[in-house]
Design a protein around this motif. Structure first.
Motif, mmCIF file in Angstrom:
data_model
loop_
_atom_site.group_PDB
_atom_site.id
_atom_site.type_symbol
_atom_site.label_atom_id
_atom_site.label_comp_id
_atom_site.label_asym_id
_atom_site.label_seq_id
_atom_site.Cartn_x
_atom_site.Cartn_y
_atom_site.Cartn_z
ATOM 1 N N ASP A 160 0.863 -1.326 0.061
ATOM 2 C CA ASP A 160 0.076 -0.006 -0.111
ATOM 3 C C ASP A 160 0.097 0.969 -0.104
ATOM 4 O OD1 ASP A 160 -2.237 -1.488 -0.004
ATOM 5 O OD2 ASP A 160 -2.414 -1.604 2.261
ATOM 6 N N HIS A 161 2.353 1.095 0.432
ATOM 7 C CA HIS A 161 3.054 2.230 0.360
ATOM 8 C C HIS A 161 3.779 2.702 -0.587
ATOM 9 C CE1 HIS A 161 0.618 4.327 4.484
ATOM 10 N NE2 HIS A 161 1.021 2.233 4.437
ATOM 11 N N LEU A 162 4.619 1.209 -1.105
ATOM 12 C CA LEU A 162 5.479 1.121 -1.827
ATOM 13 C C LEU A 162 5.353 0.828 -3.246
ATOM 14 C CD1 LEU A 162 8.432 0.427 0.879
ATOM 15 C CD2 LEU A 162 8.180 2.368 -0.149
ATOM 16 N N ALA A 163 3.748 0.451 -3.974
ATOM 17 C CA ALA A 163 3.285 0.520 -4.887
ATOM 18 C C ALA A 163 4.340 -1.458 -5.207
ATOM 19 C CB ALA A 163 3.860 1.374 -5.731
ATOM 20 N N LEU A 164 4.504 -2.672 -4.174
ATOM 21 C CA LEU A 164 5.252 -2.854 -4.751
ATOM 22 C C LEU A 164 3.974 -4.498 -4.344
ATOM 23 C CD1 LEU A 164 8.878 -2.558 -3.228
ATOM 24 C CD2 LEU A 164 8.180 -3.006 -5.341
ATOM 25 N N THR A 165 3.342 -4.461 -5.228
ATOM 26 C CA THR A 165 2.058 -5.937 -4.200
ATOM 27 C C THR A 165 2.756 -6.746 -5.466
ATOM 28 O OG1 THR A 165 1.272 -4.994 -7.268
ATOM 29 C CG2 THR A 165 0.463 -3.157 -5.003
ATOM 30 N N GLY A 166 3.818 -7.329 -5.863
ATOM 31 C CA GLY A 166 3.637 -8.562 -5.541
ATOM 32 C C GLY A 166 3.377 -9.856 -4.470
ATOM 33 N N THR A 167 4.398 -9.230 -3.625
ATOM 34 C CA THR A 167 3.958 -9.563 -2.573
ATOM 35 C C THR A 167 2.658 -9.952 -1.510
ATOM 36 O OG1 THR A 167 6.284 -8.630 -1.227
ATOM 37 C CG2 THR A 167 4.648 -10.462 -0.247
ATOM 38 N N LYS A 168 1.806 -11.220 -1.939
ATOM 39 C CA LYS A 168 0.719 -10.798 -1.699
ATOM 40 C C LYS A 168 -0.150 -10.844 -0.112
ATOM 41 C CE LYS A 168 0.651 -11.200 -6.169
ATOM 42 N NZ LYS A 168 0.078 -9.778 -6.682
ATOM 43 N N LYS A 169 -1.380 -10.838 -0.188
ATOM 44 C CA LYS A 169 -2.101 -11.390 1.322
ATOM 45 C C LYS A 169 -3.436 -12.009 0.874
ATOM 46 C CE LYS A 169 -2.843 -7.265 4.054
ATOM 47 N NZ LYS A 169 -3.831 -6.680 4.486
ATOM 48 N N GLY A 170 -2.957 -13.368 1.896
ATOM 49 C CA GLY A 170 -3.969 -13.985 1.207
ATOM 50 C C GLY A 170 -4.547 -14.961 2.190
ATOM 51 N N CYS A 171 -3.742 -14.158 3.774
ATOM 52 C CA CYS A 171 -4.675 -14.552 5.226
ATOM 53 C C CYS A 171 -4.895 -13.540 6.138
ATOM 54 C CB CYS A 171 -4.624 -15.872 5.421
ATOM 55 S SG CYS A 171 -2.455 -16.257 6.209
ATOM 56 N N ASP A 172 -3.084 -12.533 6.208
ATOM 57 C CA ASP A 172 -2.528 -11.893 6.742
ATOM 58 C C ASP A 172 -3.081 -11.784 8.685
ATOM 59 O OD1 ASP A 172 -1.728 -9.137 6.872
ATOM 60 O OD2 ASP A 172 -3.917 -8.332 7.181
ATOM 61 N N GLN A 173 -2.720 -13.828 8.257
ATOM 62 C CA GLN A 173 -2.980 -13.874 9.540
ATOM 63 C C GLN A 173 -1.795 -15.070 10.904
ATOM 64 O OE1 GLN A 173 -6.895 -15.212 9.991
ATOM 65 N NE2 GLN A 173 -6.131 -14.461 12.189
ATOM 66 N N GLY A 174 -1.102 -15.043 9.264
ATOM 67 C CA GLY A 174 0.385 -16.299 9.620
ATOM 68 C C GLY A 174 0.369 -17.351 9.295
ATOM 69 N N GLN A 175 -0.865 -17.482 8.130
ATOM 70 C CA GLN A 175 -1.557 -19.095 8.049
ATOM 71 C C GLN A 175 -1.684 -19.280 6.432
ATOM 72 O OE1 GLN A 175 -5.800 -18.504 9.288
ATOM 73 N NE2 GLN A 175 -5.073 -18.431 11.620
ATOM 74 N N CYS A 176 -0.862 -18.582 5.306
ATOM 75 C CA CYS A 176 -0.639 -19.173 3.989
ATOM 76 C C CYS A 176 0.203 -19.213 3.579
ATOM 77 C CB CYS A 176 -2.035 -18.722 3.394
ATOM 78 S SG CYS A 176 -2.063 -17.192 2.640
ATOM 79 N N GLY A 177 1.124 -18.008 3.826
ATOM 80 C CA GLY A 177 2.464 -18.715 3.489
ATOM 81 C C GLY A 177 2.759 -17.746 2.239
ATOM 82 N N ALA A 178 1.724 -16.827 1.553
ATOM 83 C CA ALA A 178 1.468 -15.489 0.110
ATOM 84 C C ALA A 178 2.424 -15.060 0.234
ATOM 85 C CB ALA A 178 -0.106 -15.209 -0.493
ATOM 86 N N CYS A 179 2.945 -14.123 1.289
ATOM 87 C CA CYS A 179 2.888 -12.950 1.759
ATOM 88 C C CYS A 179 4.364 -13.185 1.931
ATOM 89 C CB CYS A 179 2.963 -12.498 2.618
ATOM 90 S SG CYS A 179 2.665 -12.826 5.090
ATOM 91 N N THR A 180 5.173 -14.420 1.807
ATOM 92 C CA THR A 180 6.796 -14.212 2.327
ATOM 93 C C THR A 180 7.517 -14.041 1.500
ATOM 94 O OG1 THR A 180 5.973 -16.800 2.227
ATOM 95 C CG2 THR A 180 8.335 -16.662 1.829
ATOM 96 N N CYS A 181 8.153 -12.616 1.990
ATOM 97 C CA CYS A 181 9.547 -12.419 1.288
ATOM 98 C C CYS A 181 10.793 -12.504 1.586
ATOM 99 C CB CYS A 181 9.196 -10.791 1.135
ATOM 100 S SG CYS A 181 8.790 -10.148 2.615
ATOM 101 N N HIS A 182 11.764 -11.960 2.131
ATOM 102 C CA HIS A 182 13.137 -12.346 2.470
ATOM 103 C C HIS A 182 13.949 -11.149 3.668
ATOM 104 C CE1 HIS A 182 14.423 -15.408 -0.795
ATOM 105 N NE2 HIS A 182 13.440 -15.570 -0.508
ATOM 106 N N VAL A 183 14.093 -11.950 4.815
ATOM 107 C CA VAL A 183 14.435 -10.520 5.266
ATOM 108 C C VAL A 183 15.891 -10.708 5.597
ATOM 109 C CG1 VAL A 183 14.284 -9.614 7.505
ATOM 110 C CG2 VAL A 183 12.082 -10.206 6.646
ATOM 111 N N ASP A 184 17.803 -10.659 5.538
ATOM 112 C CA ASP A 184 18.020 -10.858 5.681
ATOM 113 C C ASP A 184 18.700 -12.240 4.873
ATOM 114 O OD1 ASP A 184 19.118 -8.537 6.854
ATOM 115 O OD2 ASP A 184 18.902 -8.867 8.766
ATOM 116 N N ASP A 185 18.146 -12.449 4.028
ATOM 117 C CA ASP A 185 18.018 -13.333 3.094
ATOM 118 C C ASP A 185 17.227 -14.943 3.969
ATOM 119 O OD1 ASP A 185 19.706 -12.521 0.989
ATOM 120 O OD2 ASP A 185 21.726 -13.231 1.994
ATOM 121 N N LYS A 186 16.653 -14.631 4.722
ATOM 122 C CA LYS A 186 15.676 -15.322 5.545
ATOM 123 C C LYS A 186 14.595 -15.647 4.431
ATOM 124 C CE LYS A 186 19.472 -17.296 8.915
ATOM 125 N NZ LYS A 186 19.161 -18.511 8.161
ATOM 126 N N ARG A 187 13.292 -16.701 4.859
ATOM 127 C CA ARG A 187 12.111 -16.222 4.213
ATOM 128 C C ARG A 187 11.209 -15.856 6.156
ATOM 129 N NH1 ARG A 187 10.176 -22.551 2.986
ATOM 130 N NH2 ARG A 187 12.059 -23.820 3.769
#
Lengths: 167, 337, 762
Positions: free
Chosen positions: A32-59
């Motif tokens: 919503d703030h950076l227009a990077l919409t490739g990361t998806k919102k599937g459940c918004d509560q840690g139950q689906c994995g659609a929003c997975t990205c890497h932080v310091d190379d860890k998923r």
């Protein structure tokens, strides 16, 4: 009262400045703030994995991460996976090649997860791939092809390293 | 989520101080706090991020045992070769929990503080009554859908089950939870609901878990974690067991056995009755079956969850058989092959 | 939306119809560049969220919104007291009451979770927090929580779903071998990975909606009728849909709320349902039960089938989940009786979910057939072949194509069925019991008209333009293949524009009817465009092909040549340049010639022109046979599917690679249905208590073995212009029965109520 904080985030190798409320998650900051919409919102509560990205190379799951938490860390999203010339990552190519998706909505999360899965050394067998890809739900049911894509991409990713060893 | 202010703590002391304020909550991996904040269960005014603190991470293993920093990630500990070798049940309990993404986020300290998955607890808009959320308001789960609720350690106030995996292994192997000011045995760390289900651990306001020590033992080294669930992965346990076993020199008489149960109790459940029944005994199928039934003494079901009373002893039995036959020649163990 | 640069795969023939072309839009999806509904930026956007009823039945007495209005960022709060000024739109059956007001936030509460209030704020977080401050007072009324509620009663008989021939009762009474069972399926949910939601924006009187849609034209019509504005003034944009499975075929109350709020506020509104709201704001598959009695001879010839079924519906609409849908056509039987009831309960109206009707119906009859087989000590494969149905006794029509026999025999061969040990509990490895089972499935061929435009550009690119949608079935790909085939060009010379109600109309992507329909239209338009181009090439003075003496031209290998290869050979851009044409545009539809504008509108926006499987000379269906192997832990009762072979007759496959993916998807959803999925209702207040992705379990990667699929179909040109039958729905049908049958074979326990969870086996 609504307060905002200023954040300076390292996303896909770029410095991105934004003002958000402290409660804004990394997922909402990206979408919503950076227009990077490739990361998806599937459940918004840690139950689906659609929003997975890497932080310091860890998923990680960006829906349960505050944007403020990742200041000072390196964030990689699906948009940052292909190289600067647009050449797809081996996992991205393998997903197309092996038809590892249908609707495409879980796909960025699957791919980010798969890249990490291979990097972690958890792609040693089909059974291991299945287990370590189980945090990414796919309702279209592309699981068989996801396993093949991860297996084949793991070979492609490790191939150059093997050549170096031989040399 | 409620609008909150975000504070990145510079030191454990600062975090501890800030956490004493009403409405302040500590943020480590975030997998419980942010989830509950979205459900409307957690409503912090201030979130104190402790993930950047130094000195609270790390894993050290030596002949005496393991010391795991509170901020070590679940995934890190699960994959640690020394932990895997000395405490297989600990590593397995972690790798069978959640998903790799969540394990990369969640910390060991935070994992011990995860809240119940009781769906009534997690839905305050529709079910205002919950003694855990709102002491004295009643329990919505009783009389409702209780398939995942506890059968052991319940009270009239609460039947919510503890969702932990790691916590079982810690309870089984006499781990010690360390905070800045004290050391608490894992089994004493978690509280039964009784009349105060809102109080789940002995932690005081501002008290921060700094690390966990697990003493080395032969039983911990020969241990396993068995998790039974509907789905093959990414789910909480229907019933699970952390079991460790040490034989006498004869290879068949039990010198030491540890049994803890999950998915069935209101806290990580050490099944001491099972242990007591087997110590000094020659391990065979009859003895195991008789002993594991003792784990369910005092169990109370609430309709949908009755199956747990049958299931849990079988899970313990299978886990015992696994460790009994794992590094001992099967011929040494009567009737177990 | 323009799709560029598809990745090529394999040789050129992959790009033709029937080729294994890789997914046309693949590179957009793997890079995150595919844009789903909530990902379109809008200036000055505000966010709406819904507040739902927390009681199952009653009336809203008052809404105290003062505290919420005072909360930071709040712009507007809508309640049942607001005058929406909207009117009820046409329903699925094509009926529309005259000027009946529509209240998307109603005063009468009909189910727990019904939207009652909407909060609009500058940010979603602000709206969410403000919503907690809303205080709704209700006057509760008695409720019926679910079909399992003792108060539910028997419901009403659906006369149109009552079927009989022969004398089933007498034949059953006289049959020497009988079995009888009651089969139950619970509430099941779509759980598409993309939650429902939309962005609505008004420009004057024109409304633009970005919303995932299985039917852009149908949903645009609903919006126009709600607001009483011309159909042309609504534009619904939906180029990518993150899974629908039946849930995204119609506009829903939350869409009405967002569009209304946007007009009232004068700003674009985004409304995203939370994951839990996706379990209450629209219906999944209704819970069902059915009793089946089978009578047979000693040697296993069916004498009678008596079926009595029921499904939940809401208190305000009738949606039958037809438990008798597959029962009459799977097996040959001379005495048949079937009846279906609907039981109103306080839930949201159920909806279509993969394989509607056929799916629970197949679970019943396919379980019952194996019960009969075991009673007769017969091989479950043999009993199916022995009772093979030679024609459709329900419609009294011959099958168009029915290769279910081939599906059974070839599936059995691939599975290794002949190595089976018949007795239950006779296959094991240590504590693991192993079992094999079969389940057959079917889904009707449903036909509908569509329209498509072909645009040949001066640069030689060919555009396919249609309002049809792609939610992962592969519409982009097979349309590109069709155009490539007709023009003899590689698929990367084709562009495909989809998912916009302003584009030519198309059938709904539901009931497996879209592919056959839209391919017919695209093929017709492309052929017409090619013919027009040939005409120009042979007649235009500027054309180098004019004087070749040919009366037609061949399109192959990217070149256009006279049939015998004499004379010049041109590429498409060369020919367009020679003709001096910048573009050539042709639109065709599959309606009868001379259809009026109103008929065309009706064709794309209602179900009026949809044809069922027996409306012509034949009875037309897709067919399949699933072979499942399960492993059951004897102590724990946990079931894992370890192997699955499924053989399908879906006619001609336009793209086998994508079809196989869809079949597997259906099978995987069937594995979830068999073992995991169940909406758990709290009878005290009618709430589905596991309405989220962590408590409503769908299969993970670890739950799914390698699935082998086999095609045994042949082209069926009665079913569609290019010979295909439906693919998407049939995959799930029969899976649950095959697993339940395998569980029986493994354990000797017959589980008749889904899902087969561990407590039913220990």
């Amino acid at each position: 009262m609504t307060r905002t904080i200023h954040l300076s985030l390292d996303i896909n190798g770029e410095r991105r400045e934004l003002d958000v409320e402290p409660r804004v998650t990394l997922l909402d900051a990206l979408r919503d703030h950076l227009a990077l919409t490739g990361t998806k919102k599937g459940c918004d509560q840690g139950q689906c994995g659609a929003c997975t990205c890497h932080v310091d190379d860890k998923r990680v799951l960006s829906c349960l991460t505050l944007a403020a938490q990742v200041e000072g860390r390196q964030v990689t999203t699906i948009e940052g996976l292909a190289d600067e010339n647009g050449v797809l990552h081996a996992v991205q190519s393998a997903f197309i090649e092996h038809d590892a998706f249908q609707c495409g909505y879980c796909t960025p999360g699957q791919i980010m997860s798969a890249v990490a899965c291979i990097r972690e050394g958890h792609a040693g067998s089909d059974a291991e791939i299945r287990e370590y890809m189980s945090g990414n739900l796919c309702r279209c049911g592309a699981y068989n092809n996801i396993v093949v894509a991860v297996r084949e991409a793991a070979k492609a990713v490790s191939a150059p390293a093997r050549m170096v060893e031989v040399a | 989520m409620r609008d909150f202010s975000y504070l990145r703590a510079a030191s454990t002391e600062e975090a501890s101080q800030a956490a004493r304020e009403a409405g302040a909550m500590l943020l480590a991996g975030g997998t419980t706090l942010l989830d509950l904040a979205k459900c409307g269960v957690a409503e912090p005014d201030t979130v104190i991020d402790i993930t950047h603190l130094s000195g609270l991470g790390g894993i050290a293993v030596d002949a005496n045992g393991a010391m795991i920093g509170a901020l070590a990630k679940m995934g890190e500990v699960a994959d640690d070769p020394l932990i895997k070798a000395a405490f297989p049940a600990v590593a397995e309990s972690l790798s069978l929990a959640a998903s790799q993404q969540l394990r990369n986020m969640a910390t060991i300290g935070g994992n011990l503080l995860q809240r119940t998955r009781c769906t009534y607890f997690r839905d305050p808009a529709v079910f205002p009554a919950c003694n855990k959320r709102n002491p004295g308001s009643g329990c919505s789960a009783m009389g409702g859908v209780t398939r995942n609720h506890a059968v052991l350690g319940t009270s009239e106030a609460c039947i919510a089950s503890n969702p932990g995996d790691l916590a079982l292994a810690l309870v089984a192997f006499d781990a010690v939870i360390e905070t800045g000011s004290r050391k608490v045995a894992a089994d004493d760390f978690f509280l039964l609901p009784g009349h105060t289900p809102e109080k789940e651990t002995v932690l005081q306001p501002g008290e921060i878990i700094t690390g966990i020590s697990i003493p080395a033992s032969a039983a911990a080294k020969n241990s396993t974690y068995l998790k039974v669930r509907d789905r093959q992965s990414y789910e909480f346990a229907a019933a699970s067991a952390a079991v460790g076993l040490e034989f006498e020199m004869d290879g068949k008489t039990v010198r030491d056995i540890r049994v803890a149960l999950g998915g069935v109790a209101t806290k990580p459940w050490r099944a001491r009755a099972v242990e007591k029944a087997l110590i000094g005994k020659v391990l065979d199928l009859v003895a195991i079956e008789k002993a594991t039934k003792l784990a369910m003494e005092g169990a109370v079901s609430h309709g949908d969850n009755h199956y747990k009373i049958d299931l849990a002893p079988r899970v313990i039995a299978r886990a015992i058989m696994k460790v009994a036959t794992s590094n001992v020649a099967p011929s040494n163990v009567g009737g177990l092959a | 939306m323009t799709i560029m640069e598809p990745r090529k795969h394999g040789d050129a023939s992959d790009g033709m119809i029937g080729g294994r072309q890789s997914r046309f839009e693949g590179s957009l999806k793997v890079t995150g560049a595919a844009t789903y509904a909530l990902e379109y930026p809008a200036e000055n956007l505000a966010h709406a969220i819904l507040v739902q009823a927390t009681i199952p039945a009653g009336k809203v007495v008052s809404v105290d919104k003062a505290a919420a209005l005072a909360a930071p960022g709040v712009l507007m709060i809508l309640t049942p007291e607001d005058d929406f000024g909207m009117t009820v739109a046409t329903d699925w059956g094509g009926n529309r009451p005259d000027n009946q007001p529509y209240y998307p936030l109603p005063r009468d509460v009909k189910y727990n979770g019904e939207p009652i209030v909407a909060v609009v704020a500058e940010s979603r977080e602000q709206a969410f927090e403000a919503a907690k401050l809303i205080c709704i007072r209700y006057e509760a009324a008695p409720h019926v929580a679910s079909i399992a509620d003792p108060k539910a009663g028997e419901g009403q008989v659906m006369d149109n779903l009552t079927t009989k021939w022969g004398d089933a009762e007498a034949a059953f009474a006289a049959a020497p071998v009988k079995i009888e069972g009651e089969y139950r399926t619970p509430r099941e949910y779509h759980v598409a990975m993309e939650p429902h939601g939309l962005t609505a924006k008004w420009d004057g009187n024109e409304l633009t909606i970005w919303e995932p849609s299985q039917w852009s034209h149908g949903m645009a019509r609903t919006y126009s009728e709600w607001f009483n504005i011309p159909y042309e003034d609504v534009r619904l944009i939906s180029p990518f849909i993150g899974g629908g499975f039946g849930s995204k075929g119609g506009a829903l109350a939350h869409g009405a709320v967002a569009a209304f709020a946007s007009r009232k506020l004068g700003r674009p509104i985004r409304l995203a349902l939370t994951r839990p709201q996706n379990f209450t704001n629209y219906g999944g598959r209704a819970a069902t039960y059915q009793s089946i009695k089978l009578g047979a001879t000693e040697d296993g010839i069916l004498q009678s089938i008596i079926h009595r079924g029921a499904s939940e519906t809401s208190t305000y609409a009738t949606w039958p989940e037809q438990t008798g849908a597959a029962t009459p056509i799977l097996y040959k039987v001379e005495n048949f009786s079937s009846q279906h009831r609907v039981v109103p309960v306080n839930s949201v109206t159920p909806g279509a979910l993969r394989g509607p009707g056929k799916n629970p119906s197949s679970f019943g009859i396919e379980s019952a057939m194996e019960e009969l087989a075991y009673k007769l000590n017969m091989d479950p494969l043999d009993i199916r072949l022995k009772n093979y149905n030679d024609f459709d006794r329900q419609s009294n029509k011959p099958w168009s194509t029915r290769r279910l026999r081939e599906a059974l025999t070839e599936g059995a061969e691939a599975f290794g069925w002949s190595k089976r040990s018949h007795a239950p509990r006779s296959m094991r490895e240590g504590k693991t019991l192993i079992g094999w089972g079969i389940g057959c499935g079917t889904f009707p061929v449903i036909q509908a008209p569509s329209e498509a435009m072909i645009r040949i550009l001066g640069n030689g690119r060919v555009e396919v333009v249609s309002g049809a949608i792609d939610m992962g079935q592969g519409t982009y790909t097979i349309l590109a293949q069709t155009a490539a085939d007709v023009f003899g060009i590689p698929v990367d010379q084709v562009e495909v524009h989809l998912g916009d109600s302003r584009l030519p109309g198309a059938a709904i992507a539901g009931g497996s009817m879209l592919a056959g329909s839209i391919l017919g239209a695209v093929h017709k338009a492309a052929t017409a465009a090619r013919d027009e181009l040939i005409g120009l090439a042979l007649s235009d003075a500027k054309s180098p092909l004019r004087d070749t003496g040919a009366n037609t031209l061949a399109f192959a290998g990217g070149r256009i040549t006279p049939p015998r290869g004499e004379g010049p050979s041109l590429t498409l851009p060369e020919l367009m340049a020679a003709l001096g044409r910048e573009q050539l545009e042709t639109t065709r539809n599959t309606l009868p010639d001379g259809a009026s504008a109103e008929e065309q509108r009706q064709a794309w926006t209602t179900m009026a022109k949809v044809q069922g499987p027996t409306m012509g000379e034949f009875s037309m269906h897709s067919w399949c046979a699933h072979f499942a192997e399960v492993r059951v832990d004897e102590d724990f009762g946990t079931v894992r599917v370890s192997r699955m072979v499924s053989a399908f007759d879906c006619g001609r496959l336009y793209n086998p690679r994508l079809v196989e993916s869809q079949w597997r998807g259906g099978i995987i959803m069937g594995i979830g249905q068999a073992l995991l999925e169940e909406g758990l209702v709290d009878l005290r207040n009618g709430r589905t208590v596991n309405g989220n992705a962590g408590d409503y379990l769908v299969p993970t990667n670890s739950d799914i073995p390698d699935i082998q699929t086999i095609s045994v179909g042949v082209p069926d040109y009665n079913a569609s212009a290019l010979g295909g039958k439906g693919v998407g729905e049939v995959g799930i049908v029969g899976v649950a029965a095959s697993i339940a049958n395998a569980v029986y074979h493994a354990t000797g326990k017959r589980v008749r109520d889904l899902p087969i969870t561990l407590e039913k086996l220990i």
